[in-house]
Design an enzyme around this catalytic site. Sequence first.
Site, short mmCIF file in Angstrom:
data_model
loop_
_atom_site.label_atom_id
_atom_site.label_comp_id
_atom_site.label_asym_id
_atom_site.label_seq_id
_atom_site.Cartn_x
_atom_site.Cartn_y
_atom_site.Cartn_z
N HIS A 56 0.84 -1.21 0.00
CA HIS A 56 0.00 0.00 0.00
C HIS A 56 0.87 1.24 0.00
CE1 HIS A 56 0.72 -0.42 4.33
NE2 HIS A 56 0.13 0.74 4.58
N HIS A 58 1.40 3.95 1.84
CA HIS A 58 1.96 4.74 2.94
C HIS A 58 3.49 4.79 2.90
CE1 HIS A 58 -1.97 4.34 5.46
NE2 HIS A 58 -1.97 5.39 4.66
N ASP A 60 5.76 4.72 5.08
CA ASP A 60 6.56 3.77 5.86
C ASP A 60 6.59 2.37 5.21
OD1 ASP A 60 3.77 3.64 6.70
OD2 ASP A 60 4.41 2.33 8.33
N HIS A 61 5.98 2.23 4.04
CA HIS A 61 6.06 0.96 3.30
C HIS A 61 6.74 1.12 1.94
CE1 HIS A 61 3.47 -1.25 6.17
NE2 HIS A 61 3.14 0.00 6.47
N HIS A 114 -7.64 -0.22 5.52
CA HIS A 114 -6.60 0.69 6.00
C HIS A 114 -6.36 1.77 4.94
CE1 HIS A 114 -2.86 1.83 8.02
NE2 HIS A 114 -2.18 1.60 6.92
N ASP A 133 -0.65 -3.86 6.64
CA ASP A 133 -1.51 -3.18 7.60
C ASP A 133 -2.98 -3.54 7.42
OD1 ASP A 133 0.94 -2.12 8.18
OD2 ASP A 133 0.44 -0.05 7.70
N HIS A 171 4.01 -4.50 11.04
CA HIS A 171 4.50 -3.73 12.19
C HIS A 171 4.64 -4.59 13.44
CE1 HIS A 171 4.07 0.41 10.55
NE2 HIS A 171 3.12 -0.15 9.82
FE FE Z 1 2.30 0.90 8.14
ZN ZN Z 2 -0.01 1.84 6.49
#
Ligand code: FE
Ligand code: ZN
Length: 255
Positions: A56, A58, A60-61, A114, A133, A171
């Site tokens: 996805h 985001h 942080d990915h 998400h 996520d 995570h």
């Molecule tokens: Fe994340």
């Molecule tokens: Zn995420």
Amino acid sequence: MTLEIVTVPCLSDNYAFLLHDSTTHATAVVDVPDETAVEAELERRGWDLTDILITHHHADHIDGVEALRATTGARVTGAAADSHRLPRLDRAVRDGDDFAIGSAEVRVIEVPGHTVGHVAFHVPQAGAVFTADSLMALGCGRLFEGTAAQMWGSLSKLAALPPATLVCSGHEYTQSNGRFALTIEPENADLLARVGRVAEARAQGRPTVPSTLAEELATNPFLRAGLPGVKAQVGMAGAPDAEVFAEIRRRKDRF
Ligand code: FE
Ligand code: ZN
């Protein structure tokens, strides 16, 4: 064919995963929170990256995707639905698509909730699903874009995979997820035992990811929203599953 899965801790609490086929030497990474951690692990194992799979959009990915593409030339795969906000995709995929990493088949499962374009990657021969996520260890992702009904649908698809499937989520949130889960099912013996194992693992600095789908089915309150006992526990006996899920998700947001 031997498939290996390696968990790579990144940033403060993210995980990337390597999937390596020892027969063809194909190697994929699922998500790239931080290219340096992934490069170091590839180097340590002597693996050449062939594929980058994105779950996805985001940051942080995906923040390390371009840097890793530049150093490895790996092919990038992600959701067609989110191609406008992902790094350039060499392969854009949709629900039900499949493709190969070496000799392993990867099946795409759309898991909105998400984010609306979130996908999971199921690798039956590895007995693993990469969920980031969506379904998480003892939890699920926050509903930033999708509805509770969408996330419930996504979790239900994942719940139908073989129970022995490894759930490779994005995570290390398991310990706090466990504290919340106990507010929903304080007397669930499997949950109590798991929370104990999680505390021990964390005290020793070990990851609690991946888990197995069987463990999640027995202990994860978000997967258990359809059970009469859980409905009763949250004061919603007889309510539709998705509404009970929505209530549990709201409680977690306030927890
Ligand atoms: Fe994340
Ligand atoms: Zn995420």
